[in-house]
Design a protein around this motif. Structure first.
Motif, PDB file in Angstrom:
ATOM      1  N   LEU A  42       0.881  -1.264   0.069  1.00 25.41           N
ATOM      2  CA  LEU A  42       0.002   0.009  -0.076  1.00 25.41           C
ATOM      3  C   LEU A  42       0.826   1.365   0.011  1.00 25.41           C
ATOM      4  CD1 LEU A  42      -2.667   1.155   0.213  1.00 25.41           C
ATOM      5  CD2 LEU A  42      -2.747   0.814   2.637  1.00 25.41           C
ATOM      6  N   SER A  43       1.867   1.064   0.990  1.00 20.84           N
ATOM      7  CA  SER A  43       2.796   2.281   0.791  1.00 20.84           C
ATOM      8  C   SER A  43       3.546   2.647  -0.470  1.00 20.84           C
ATOM      9  CB  SER A  43       4.104   2.124   1.805  1.00 20.84           C
ATOM     10  OG  SER A  43       3.511   1.838   3.125  1.00 20.84           O
ATOM     11  N   LEU A  44       3.828   1.600  -1.254  1.00 23.80           N
ATOM     12  CA  LEU A  44       4.333   1.709  -2.540  1.00 23.80           C
ATOM     13  C   LEU A  44       3.390   2.082  -3.654  1.00 23.80           C
ATOM     14  CD1 LEU A  44       6.973   0.714  -4.061  1.00 23.80           C
ATOM     15  CD2 LEU A  44       5.782  -1.502  -4.855  1.00 23.80           C
ATOM     16  N   ILE A  45       2.188   1.740  -3.421  1.00 24.16           N
ATOM     17  CA  ILE A  45       0.928   2.391  -4.257  1.00 24.16           C
ATOM     18  C   ILE A  45       0.768   3.769  -3.996  1.00 24.16           C
ATOM     19  CG2 ILE A  45      -1.478   2.309  -4.655  1.00 24.16           C
ATOM     20  CD1 ILE A  45      -1.589  -0.406  -3.989  1.00 24.16           C
ATOM     21  N   ILE A  46       1.048   4.327  -2.734  1.00 21.28           N
ATOM     22  CA  ILE A  46       0.940   5.710  -2.522  1.00 21.28           C
ATOM     23  C   ILE A  46       1.941   6.546  -3.053  1.00 21.28           C
ATOM     24  CG2 ILE A  46       1.002   7.341  -0.441  1.00 21.28           C
ATOM     25  CD1 ILE A  46      -1.026   5.469   1.217  1.00 21.28           C
TER      26      ILE A  46
END
Lengths: 411, 598
Positions: A42-46
């Protein structure tokens, strides 16, 4: 499942088969290190989302700014072509693309004023001022609009705000502030607020360098504000630096003239080379005054009587223009005269009738008392006629100025 | 070569070869394990997730706004007054394209998005398909960008909810959390689109969730704030329009605001009734006409826009101009009327897009019109046009969307000026009361019922009176038994009443229930205190608690004590299941409105 994960984290009671605590009925699902993997994703997506959005928004803003600049340029162009309504449209569109661009908004207000939409211009400026109350340019524009709307006190308040406000560093803030002070002082002089204007001019004198070119403008304002002495002093200071400064010479002539020192004024005008149309007009005026002044030092006995006769004739003509019926006055019918103050006109008629027999060269010779009386009659007749009896001739103006010199402004 | 998993396992075993290392790894495993240092419960995780939802929804809404603006420039050109051929052709052709895409590929994207989000919460357990989000994004951007009279806020709300729903499914949240995650995303989407977090939170609570729920409030607020931070990061912190400063110069001005409230209320009624009657009629037309309706609406809007381009799109740039005396009162009035017509056309034909912006637009124009008219009639009043436009927005918001709290806070948040609160409350209340008086069902409820859904609304809940414990309880027959008194004494008291159960006061506000059978059991020693017969305590109730709470507490218990809040040993009465049911029957809750479904 470990022993720890089999118990509820809240009440420490064993969990049921469905993973829920039977005791407190709370969902006791616990996020472990395994569950953090999607969070890392999710962090990567953000991060990716941020980068992508930044890229897109960057391109978008570039495009918007380009469109804003394009419409702004079109607005300036149409302003130059004296088409303010089209300029308003262009500036409004420019602001759609550069919503918070102060320069665009100020130009929009200029266009609105030029197109006659002062109400909207004022609303725009007031909104702008709420955002940037210290903005000197905005305050100055509001002051001009208020001045246009005859709201003198409001205008003065905004002029003061402009003087005290923050000027853009792109120009010279000191010079801009001085210009705003000049504009405010000029407005005060124009409004006839002599005392406020004087205070404003004194403040301006305090900030102007002694030998700056603006000093002449200051002196002009002093002159217009009815303070020829201060004006003359500034012009003389200017002449102290450059004796051939024609503008200062002319200014000194005007100041002397305004102070009633006609001879001095004429002397300055004689120094002026070459003459301008304005200085020529002033010189002619002074010469005309001299030509009508029987007590001028250059006037000999004959000239003196000639001038007296001329003055009497001018005054009689002036009164005749007021329809003062001299013949009827003698026949005690002055009350039928077409003037506002019949008694006054009746008095002038009687006075004229008394002087009339003396009005020839022979009888006037050596009779300074009669000359004096004739001049007083002429001065008073001109002053009385000034209010009620139509347009002045150049000779009438000259007589009035002489009256001012001899009798003072108060009489 | 050995497989990778085997090699990893061997490497791990090698690392753990010594006891010291094994101990170290064991400690690490415990730390990272379920009760370790970095493990958290789902409700805590939900708050972290709310921030992530807010951030992602913020990205989507920023991109959505960019898409709308880009579509506008591409399709209609960069000028505020596009050329006549563009004005007529673009909305017509775009409408046809939108209709084909909506009917064939994205059937769930039609409408504003508020009811769809509400439906996801109450019907589909928080499920909003990714396809719907994509469709909503593309079609709404195309519709608004091509000049349909709709706004971006409601679609942004649905996009936010969709993002949250997708994220919740991906993270395998429990069903309960998944249902709650949609409104969290909705608040984020709306907050980013409107650049107003408080308004977004209140709107989601008033219109989507339908009730105040402490469990979700924190997450909703967090997501709304994080999305606004993202939005401001990329688009700047400029508000949608510059609002002139306002101060109430004279109390008499409030009468003028009341007039605006009446005008707003009437306009709201016209708008809602137009949608109420036109939408079902258009939907009853043959299926093939669905392909044409948005195009026809676009054509009509285009024709109007030849003379009044203000009716196209969201129209925020025109609101800003209207607030600064750009148009005379009669022009403002005409624009408001034409915008109403255009919005009804766009919305009833099923074009995807929101009602927020058109409602605000109409309110601003009406407010400005009333202000300028009053300026002419009463020049001494010094009526501020900007303030009236702002209050007008609130009035129509309250009248049409029927979210009164949101309408007040929206104006405050947009203006940043709290001195306007009095005119806003007066005006919004009048508008709301007029709308409420003549149109019983709020717009969003009306739309959901027209769609065959019966979703809850806060407005209806407000109308239902809350039943309290005092409405159901009955007085005790005789006194309660005391825990310390002897069983013999208690038996003598029981002999004087026919009750089957007795309340026992154990002191310090603790209560229990004892059956006659237990009390009279001959096996019990008469000299022992009653306390020994008591098995479990029962919860106590207070007069002002709702019957819902009583029902939850009572479970299989025969009765519960109702005690004084100041003295919890003082018995006020008792409540049984029969009492509660009797109270509900007596109250006779209002049945849902059915007449409105047409």
């Amino acid at each position: 499942m470990s022993e720890e994960s089999a118990n509820c984290t809240i009440c420490r009671q064993p969990l049921g088969e469905n993973g829920r605590c039977q005791h407190c009925d709370e969902d006791a699902h616990i996020w472990t290190i395994q569950d953090w993997r999607p969070l890392l994703n999710l962090s990567l997506i953000i991060v990716l989302g941020f980068s992508f959005t930044r890229l897109v928004v960057g391109i978008f803003h570039e495009k918007q700014n380009a469109l804003g600049a394009q419409y702004y340029a079109a607005g300036l162009q149409t302003m130059e072509e004296k088409r303010p309504a089209q300029a308003v449209d262009a500036f409004e569109t420019a602001l759609v693309y550069s919503h918070d661009n102060a320069q665009y908004r100020l130009k929009l207000t200029d266009a609105l004023v030029a197109s006659g939409a002062t109400g909207e211009a004022m609303a725009q400026l007031q909104a702008f001022r709420e955002q940037r109350p210290q903005d000197a340019e905005v305050n100055l524009k509001i002051a001009r609009l208020e001045a246009q709307r005859q709201q003198v006190d409001q205008a003065l308040r905004y002029y003061q705000n402009a003087v005290d406000g923050v000027w853009p560093e792109s120009g010279d803030p000191v010079q801009q502030r001085i210009a705003a002070r000049f504009e405010a002082a000029e407005y005060l002089v124009g409004q006839g607020r002599q005392e406020q204007a004087e205070a404003s001019l004194l403040a301006l004198a305090g900030v102007l360098p002694l030998y700056s070119p603006e000093q002449r403008k200051l002196a002009d304002l002093y002159l217009r504000n009815g303070d020829p002495a201060r004006a003359l002093s500034i012009y003389l200071t200017q002449l102290g630096v450059n004796k051939k400064d024609n503008a200062a010479i002319f200014g000194a002539a005007q100041a002397s003239f305004a102070a009633g020192s006609y001879a001095t004024a004429l002397r300055y005008l004689e120094e002026l080379k070459p003459e301008t149309a304005e200085s020529q007009a002033l010189r002619l005026q002074l010469e005309r005054m001299e030509a009508l002044d029987p007590f001028a030092p250059s006037a000999t006995g004959k000239i003196r009587t000639e001038r007296t006769l001329a003055v009497f004739r001018i005054a009689i003509q002036r009164l005749a223009g007021c329809e003062v019926p001299f013949a009827q006055a003698l026949a005690n019918s002055a009350k039928t005269a077409n003037a506002k103050d019949p008694e006054q006109w009746s008095g002038f008629a009687k006075w004229a009738e008394q002087l009339s027999p003396m009005m020839n060269e022979r009888k006037l010779r050596g009779r300074d008392d009669v000359i004096e009386s004739t001049m007083r009659f002429a001065f008073q007749a001109e002053r009385a006629a000034q209010k009620n009896c139509g347009k002045l001739t150049l000779n009438d103006e000259a007589l009035l100025l002489l009256a001012r010199e001899r009798m003072g402004a108060s009489q | 070569m050995k497989p990778r998993s085997v090699r990893s396992r061997e490497a791990l075993l090698k690392l753990m070869a010594t006891p010291v290392r094994r101990k170290y790894f064991e400690t690490l495993r415990r730390m990272l394990g379920p009760a370790g240092l970095i493990s958290i419960r789902e409700e805590q995780f939900f708050l972290v997730l709310a921030i992530a939802i807010g951030v992602l929804a913020g990205f989507c809404v920023v991109l959505f706004r960019v898409a709308i603006a880009t579509a506008r420039i591409w399709l209609l050109g960069s000028s505020m007054r596009p050329s006549v051929p563009r004005v007529v052709l673009v909305p017509t052709l775009a409408g046809l394209v939108i209709a084909v895409l909506a009917v064939r590929f994205f059937p769930r994207v039609r409408g504003s998005g508020v009811n769809q989000t509400k439906g996801a919460l109450y019907i589909y357990d928080g499920y909003i398909s990714t396809e719907t989000v994509v469709g909503k994004f593309v079609l709404s951007a195309l519709a608004i960008g091509s000049g349909q009279s709709l706004g971006p806020e409601d679609p942004a709300l649905q996009i936010g909810a969709g993002v949250a729903s997708a994220l919740g499914r991906w993270l395998k949240l429990s069903k309960e959390r998944l249902r709650l995650v949609a409104p969290v995303g909705a608040a984020a989407g709306l907050a980013a689109a409107f650049n107003a977090p408080i308004t977004a939170v209140l709107f989601v609570i008033e219109e989507v969730i339908g009730r105040w729920s402490a469990g979700i409030l924190g997450a909703v607020v967090l997501s709304a704030i994080s999305s606004v931070v993202v939005e401001r990061w990329f688009m700047g912190d400029e508000s949608l329009f510059r609002v002139p400063q306002y101060h109430l110069a004279h109390a008499g001005e409030l009468i003028a605001y009341a007039v605006l409230g009446v005008v707003g209320g009437v306009a709201s009624l016209v708008f809602v009734n137009a949608i109420k009657h036109l939408r079902p009629r258009l939907r009853r037309l043959p299926q093939w006409s669905q392909y044409l309706q948005p195009g026809v609406a676009g054509l009509l809007i285009g024709v109007i826009a030849i003379w009044y381009p203000q009716v196209m799109g969201a129209g925020y740039e025109w609101i800003d101009l209207a607030m600064h005396n750009r148009f005379p009162w009669e022009v403002l009035g005409i624009i408001a009327g034409l915008k109403l017509l255009s919005t009804v056309l766009s919305f009833t034909t099923g074009t995807p897009g929101g009602l927020f912006a058109p409602v605000l637009f109409m309110g601003a124009m009406l407010g400005g019109s009333v202000a300028m008219l009053e300026q002419q009639l009463f020049p001494s009043f010094g009526v501020p046009v900007g303030a009236y436009a702002l209050v007008g927005m609130g009035a129509l918001f309250a009248g049409i969307l029927r979210a009164p709290m949101t309408s007040v806070f929206m104006v405050l948040e947009v203006s940043g000026n709290y001195s306007i609160i009095l005119p806003v409350i007066i005006c919004n209340t009048i508008s709301y009361v007029i709308s409420r008086g003549f149109q019983e069902v709020p717009l969003f409820d009306l739309l959901s019922r027209q769609d065959g859904l019966d979703l809850p609304s806060l407005e209806e809940e407000r109308e239902q009176s809350i039943l309290r414990v005092e409405d159901a309880m009955h007085p005790t027959m005789g006194r309660a038994l005391l825990g310390d008194e002897s069983i013999a004494s208690a038996r003598s008291i029981s002999g004087s009443t026919p009750e089957e159960y007795f309340l026992v006061s154990l002191g310090e506000g603790r209560w229990s229930v004892l059956s006659r059978e237990s009390l009279l059991d001959p096996a019990n020693d008469e000299n022992m205190p009653v306390r020994v017969l008591v098995r479990a305590r029962v919860p106590r109730l207070h007069l002002d608690q709702s019957l819902d709470v009583a029902l939850r507490f009572i479970k299989d218990r025969p009765m519960l004590p109702v005690v004084h809040r100041g003295n919890m040993d003082l018995l006020m009465g008792v409540v049984s299941v029969e009492d509660i049911l009797r109270a509900y029957r007596k109250a006779g809750l209002a049945e849902p409105e059915t007449a409105e479904v047409s």
